[in-house]
Design a protein around this motif. Structure first.
Motif, PDB file in Angstrom:
ATOM      1  N   ARG A 571       0.828  -1.202   0.000  1.00  8.95           N
ATOM      2  CA  ARG A 571       0.000   0.000   0.000  1.00  8.95           C
ATOM      3  C   ARG A 571       0.859   1.249   0.000  1.00  8.95           C
ATOM      4  NH1 ARG A 571      -3.253   3.094   3.655  1.00  8.95           N
ATOM      5  NH2 ARG A 571      -2.305   2.113   5.452  1.00  8.95           N
ATOM      6  N   THR A 572       1.999   1.232   0.697  1.00 10.47           N
ATOM      7  CA  THR A 572       2.905   2.382   0.702  1.00 10.47           C
ATOM      8  C   THR A 572       3.435   2.642  -0.705  1.00 10.47           C
ATOM      9  OG1 THR A 572       3.540   1.936   2.983  1.00 10.47           O
ATOM     10  CG2 THR A 572       5.039   3.297   1.661  1.00 10.47           C
ATOM     11  N   LEU A 573       3.781   1.548  -1.435  1.00  9.51           N
ATOM     12  CA  LEU A 573       4.296   1.701  -2.788  1.00  9.51           C
ATOM     13  C   LEU A 573       3.219   2.259  -3.721  1.00  9.51           C
ATOM     14  CD1 LEU A 573       7.096   1.185  -3.903  1.00  9.51           C
ATOM     15  CD2 LEU A 573       6.359  -1.062  -4.709  1.00  9.51           C
ATOM     16  N   GLU A 574       1.935   1.846  -3.504  1.00  8.63           N
ATOM     17  CA  GLU A 574       0.831   2.371  -4.318  1.00  8.63           C
ATOM     18  C   GLU A 574       0.652   3.868  -4.080  1.00  8.63           C
ATOM     19  OE1 GLU A 574      -2.479  -0.008  -3.167  1.00  8.63           O
ATOM     20  OE2 GLU A 574      -2.185  -1.440  -4.805  1.00  8.63           O
ATOM     21  N   ALA A 575       0.736   4.248  -2.820  1.00  5.99           N
ATOM     22  CA  ALA A 575       0.586   5.673  -2.498  1.00  5.99           C
ATOM     23  C   ALA A 575       1.747   6.485  -3.055  1.00  5.99           C
ATOM     24  CB  ALA A 575       0.491   5.850  -0.979  1.00  5.99           C
ATOM     25  N   TYR A 576       2.948   5.911  -2.983  1.00  6.42           N
ATOM     26  CA  TYR A 576       4.146   6.613  -3.470  1.00  6.42           C
ATOM     27  C   TYR A 576       4.026   6.891  -4.966  1.00  6.42           C
ATOM     28  CZ  TYR A 576       9.060   7.327  -4.775  1.00  6.42           C
ATOM     29  OH  TYR A 576      10.231   7.833  -5.290  1.00  6.42           O
ATOM     30  N   GLY A 578       1.199   6.678  -6.718  1.00  4.90           N
ATOM     31  CA  GLY A 578      -0.023   7.410  -6.988  1.00  4.90           C
ATOM     32  C   GLY A 578       0.111   8.905  -6.744  1.00  4.90           C
ATOM     33  N   LYS A 579       1.013   9.358  -5.927  1.00  5.21           N
ATOM     34  CA  LYS A 579       1.242  10.761  -5.635  1.00  5.21           C
ATOM     35  C   LYS A 579       2.496  11.286  -6.337  1.00  5.21           C
ATOM     36  CE  LYS A 579      -2.310  10.950  -2.933  1.00  5.21           C
ATOM     37  NZ  LYS A 579      -3.528  11.707  -3.336  1.00  5.21           N
ATOM     38  N   ASP A 580       2.799  10.710  -7.519  1.00 11.39           N
ATOM     39  CA  ASP A 580       3.939  11.160  -8.360  1.00 11.39           C
ATOM     40  C   ASP A 580       5.265  11.120  -7.610  1.00 11.39           C
ATOM     41  OD1 ASP A 580       2.272  11.644 -10.504  1.00 11.39           O
ATOM     42  OD2 ASP A 580       1.845  13.703  -9.863  1.00 11.39           O
ATOM     43  N   ARG A 581       5.442  10.055  -6.807  1.00 10.86           N
ATOM     44  CA  ARG A 581       6.695   9.805  -6.100  1.00 10.86           C
ATOM     45  C   ARG A 581       7.022  10.919  -5.100  1.00 10.86           C
ATOM     46  NH1 ARG A 581      10.877   7.571 -10.794  1.00 10.86           N
ATOM     47  NH2 ARG A 581       9.345   6.271 -11.885  1.00 10.86           N
ATOM     48  N   SER A 582       5.974  11.561  -4.560  1.00 11.27           N
ATOM     49  CA  SER A 582       6.173  12.626  -3.568  1.00 11.27           C
ATOM     50  C   SER A 582       6.058  12.018  -2.171  1.00 11.27           C
ATOM     51  CB  SER A 582       5.134  13.734  -3.734  1.00 11.27           C
ATOM     52  OG  SER A 582       5.197  14.650  -2.664  1.00 11.27           O
ATOM     53  N   LEU A 583       7.109  12.152  -1.373  1.00  9.17           N
ATOM     54  CA  LEU A 583       7.093  11.603  -0.028  1.00  9.17           C
ATOM     55  C   LEU A 583       6.070  12.329   0.853  1.00  9.17           C
ATOM     56  CD1 LEU A 583      10.940  11.170   0.577  1.00  9.17           C
ATOM     57  CD2 LEU A 583       9.285   9.400  -0.022  1.00  9.17           C
ATOM     58  N   THR A 584       5.954  13.655   0.656  1.00 10.64           N
ATOM     59  CA  THR A 584       5.032  14.457   1.494  1.00 10.64           C
ATOM     60  C   THR A 584       3.584  14.074   1.225  1.00 10.64           C
ATOM     61  OG1 THR A 584       6.624  16.281   1.449  1.00 10.64           O
ATOM     62  CG2 THR A 584       4.368  16.788   2.115  1.00 10.64           C
ATOM     63  N   VAL A 597       7.455   6.714   5.839  1.00  8.31           N
ATOM     64  CA  VAL A 597       7.437   6.428   4.392  1.00  8.31           C
ATOM     65  C   VAL A 597       8.851   6.117   3.896  1.00  8.31           C
ATOM     66  CG1 VAL A 597       6.885   7.366   2.118  1.00  8.31           C
ATOM     67  CG2 VAL A 597       5.405   7.867   4.071  1.00  8.31           C
ATOM     68  N   VAL A 598       9.829   6.899   4.343  1.00  7.85           N
ATOM     69  CA  VAL A 598      11.218   6.677   3.920  1.00  7.85           C
ATOM     70  C   VAL A 598      11.696   5.303   4.360  1.00  7.85           C
ATOM     71  CG1 VAL A 598      13.596   7.462   4.217  1.00  7.85           C
ATOM     72  CG2 VAL A 598      11.759   9.136   3.887  1.00  7.85           C
ATOM     73  N   GLN A 599      11.401   4.946   5.606  1.00 10.95           N
ATOM     74  CA  GLN A 599      11.847   3.641   6.110  1.00 10.95           C
ATOM     75  C   GLN A 599      11.199   2.494   5.322  1.00 10.95           C
ATOM     76  OE1 GLN A 599      10.861   3.785  10.267  1.00 10.95           O
ATOM     77  NE2 GLN A 599      12.501   5.258  10.762  1.00 10.95           N
ATOM     78  N   ARG A 600       9.889   2.674   5.018  1.00  4.30           N
ATOM     79  CA  ARG A 600       9.211   1.616   4.258  1.00  4.30           C
ATOM     80  C   ARG A 600       9.817   1.476   2.852  1.00  4.30           C
ATOM     81  NH1 ARG A 600       2.794   2.685   5.711  1.00  4.30           N
ATOM     82  NH2 ARG A 600       2.908   2.066   7.923  1.00  4.30           N
TER      83      ARG A 600
END
Length: 634
Positions: A571-576, A578-584, A597-600
């Protein structure tokens, strides 16, 4: 008229005449012949009687000289006969030469005798034997033709004599000759030629250290001795040449005998090895035979350097330089203590044989080793003929298996006769090389297929292998590497399967061919892969897309990790993404801290590899994430 005794009926010779006859009878010296006349004079003989006795004395002296000459001639003839007998008994050339100069010294009573022989190659005459000489320079003297007395004799073939050589202007004096003669102290010299017909072979000399004149009888005597000597020298030479010829003949006979024995041994060995091959012996049997015949270790390699057999020695790659040298010369060649011989069929290189443990190899054994290469060539040709026939039959079976027109009922029996397994899971591999002829790649494929109880052949201009395999994707990588090593060039291999039974092979072949085409189009030359290894490309070109397999191949480590630990890496990878690789933005969507997010994502990198965020991987990962969302659980 001699006076007679008075008062008798018969005349008696006077006492002086009787004394002269007695002197002749006992061979008295010439000076004693004057004594009868002196005694008659003292006894008062008349002038007439003294005159008659003087005449008788003169006659007696002439008779004495004649008898002396006859005695000397008889002695000389006896000496010559003895010399001829002695020389005839001698067999050694040096002994003959020494006997000649020694007998000349005895017959002429000179201080020194010596003999020179002509050197036709140098064009001079050289001192060969001396008797009575004391000067080393004289004993080693060489005279040019026409130089000195000896050179003149050798050149003209005529006797020459001088009473005092140093003062004789008739001869061509040189410093070397005059110095040697002076060191020896010679003055009077007689030289006569040693002649064989019209050819002069040397000169015989008699010399004194005091001035003297040589009588004609002495010249004749030395010439006669020289004639005997020339015959004896030539006889000794002919005998020596005959001995040498006999020695050479015996050596030649021994060589012929040894060569004949070696030839018989080689022929027997050749027949033995040939019979071994014709009776069905393999490379191992031939290697055993070579090792036993030559008492060493034997190796047999094919043209690609693959070891076919080895006996009594360790593994050894065929030295390419030695094989090339043997191929060029047609002979066995040594290298680093190993003998190597190329196995040829005309100009074609079939392989090589090597012999170890024999640093030195006699010529007969070397030829025997070379004969073994001929037998090995016969073996490899028979092997190739059988293999080509078998490969053709295998190729025909493969063609029938991959076509849709063959009769499936007979496949199992044909496969069993070829030692091929069609039961269980089968994989299809299609191989291609950009730089290697298809014939060579096909030969390597046949060897690999036989090793795995499979089939290989050319089908629609492709090199195809069918072998038992549970996982074609795992088997294709080492297969591409093995084929590339066998042919010495990159080989690209597409794989498909597994299928159960021959019925699924045509479709698997079509899939493997599409996989090969994709590999070549993507520039993956020299690699092996199945459709599953091509990612989404495999999905696109595959007839039956394995969506679940693709998701597992791409995201399997993340899915398993989440399932085991209850994490949300997927799910973290999907969000990453899905939000154009934006950590924020991703942390907001996930309702976690940005550090989480960074640790995941660091954990994702450890599970999927550091290249997970490259453009090519991210495309595959995002597609797998979409399919995973669409795929029902389980």
């Amino acid at each position: 008229m001699l006076p007679t005794s008075r008062g008798t009926d018969h005349a008696e010779p006077p006492a002086g005449l009787r004394a002269l006859l007695d002197l002749l009878d006992r061979g008295a010296p010439a000076e004693e012949f004057a004594r009868p006349a002196a005694r008659a004079r003292e006894a008062g003989a008349t002038p007439t009687e003294l005159a008659a006795l003087g005449e008788a004395t003169d006659v007696a002296l002439r008779v004495h000289r004649t008898l002396g000459a006859h005695r000397r001639r008889e002695a000389e003839l006896t000496a010559l006969f003895d010399t001829a007998s002695d020389l005839a008994a001698l067999r050694d050339p040096d002994a003959v030469l020494r006997a000649i100069v020694r007998r000349a010294k005895l017959l002429l009573g000179t201080d020194v005798t010596y003999l020179s022989l002509n050197d036709e190659s140098a064009g001079d005459t050289y001192m060969r034997v001396t008797d009575g000489s004391v000067a080393a320079a004289f004993q080693q003297l060489r005279l040019g033709m026409g130089e000195g007395l000896g050179g003149l004799v050798a050149q003209t073939a005529r006797p020459y004599v001088t009473g005092d050589y140093q003062q004789d202007p008739r001869f061509h004096h040189t410093d070397a000759i005059d110095g040697a003669v002076l060191q020896e102290g010679l003055r009077a010299i007689l030289g006569v030629p040693l002649r064989l017909g019209a050819r002069v072979i040397g000169v015989l000399y008699a010399a004194d250290r005091a001035a003297r004149e040589f009588a004609t009888e002495e010249i004749v005597l030395l010439s006669s001795l020289a004639d005997h000597a020339a015959i004896a020298i030539d006889g000794a030479r002919l005998l020596e040449e005959t001995r040498a010829a006999l020695v050479d003949l015996n050596a030649a006979n021994e060589t012929i005998r040894a060569h004949s024995s070696a030839m018989r041994r080689a022929e027997q060995a050749h027949d033995q090895l040939t019979d071994l091959v014709l009776r069905g012996g393999d490379a191992g049997d031939v290697a055993d035979g070579i090792a036993a015949l030559l008492d060493g270790g034997a190796l047999i390699h094919d043209a690609d350097g693959v070891e076919l057999a080895r006996t009594a020695t360790g593994p050894l790659a065929p030295p390419a330089q030695a094989v090339a040298a043997s191929r060029a010369s047609g002979r066995a060649v040594p290298q680093d203590g190993t003998w190597v011989c190329a196995v040829l069929a005309g100009p074609e290189l079939l392989g090589s044989i090597a012999l170890t443990g024999r640093a030195e190899l006699a010529e007969s054994d070397r030829r025997l080793f070379e004969r073994a290469s001929v037998v090995t060539a016969l073996l490899l040709l028979l092997r190739r003929s059988v293999a080509e026939t078998e490969d053709r039959v295998r190729g025909e079976l493969l063609g029938d298996l991959l076509s849709t027109t063959g009769d499936p009922s007979g496949f199992a029996g044909r496969a069993r006769r070829l030692g091929v397994r069609l039961e269980g899971s089968l994989a299809v591999f299609v191989a291609h090389s950009e730089s290697v002829p298809r014939r060579r790649l096909l030969a390597a494929a046949h060897r690999t297929a036989r090793a795995h109880s499979g089939l290989a052949g050319a089908h629609h201009d492709d090199v195809v292998l069918v072998t038992p395999a549970q996982s074609p994707g795992a088997a294709v990588h080492p297969l591409a590497a093995d084929l590339g090593q066998a042919v010495g060039a990159p080989v690209t291999v597409g794989a498909a399967g597994p299928v159960t039974g021959p019925e699924g092979l045509p479709a698997a072949h079509a899939e493997a061919l599409r996989c090969l085409s994709a590999l070549r189009a993507l520039g993956h030359t020299g690699r092996g892969a199945a459709l599953a290894d091509l990612g989404f490309v495999g999905l696109l070109i595959g007839e039956q897309a394995d969506l679940g397999g693709y998701v597992r191949a791409t995201l399997g480590p993340l899915i398993d990790y989440d399932a085991e630990r209850g994490t949300d890496l997927v799910r973290t990878l999907e969000a990453y993404f899905g939000k154009d690789r934006s950590l924020t933005k991703a942390k907001t969507a996930l309702h976690v801290h940005v550090n989480t997010v960074v640790q995941r994502l660091e954990r994702v990198a450890r599970l999927l590899g550091d290249d997970w965020n490259t453009p090519a991987r991210t495309l595959e990962i995002q597609l797998a994430l979409r399919l995973h969302r669409l795929t029902p659980p389980g």
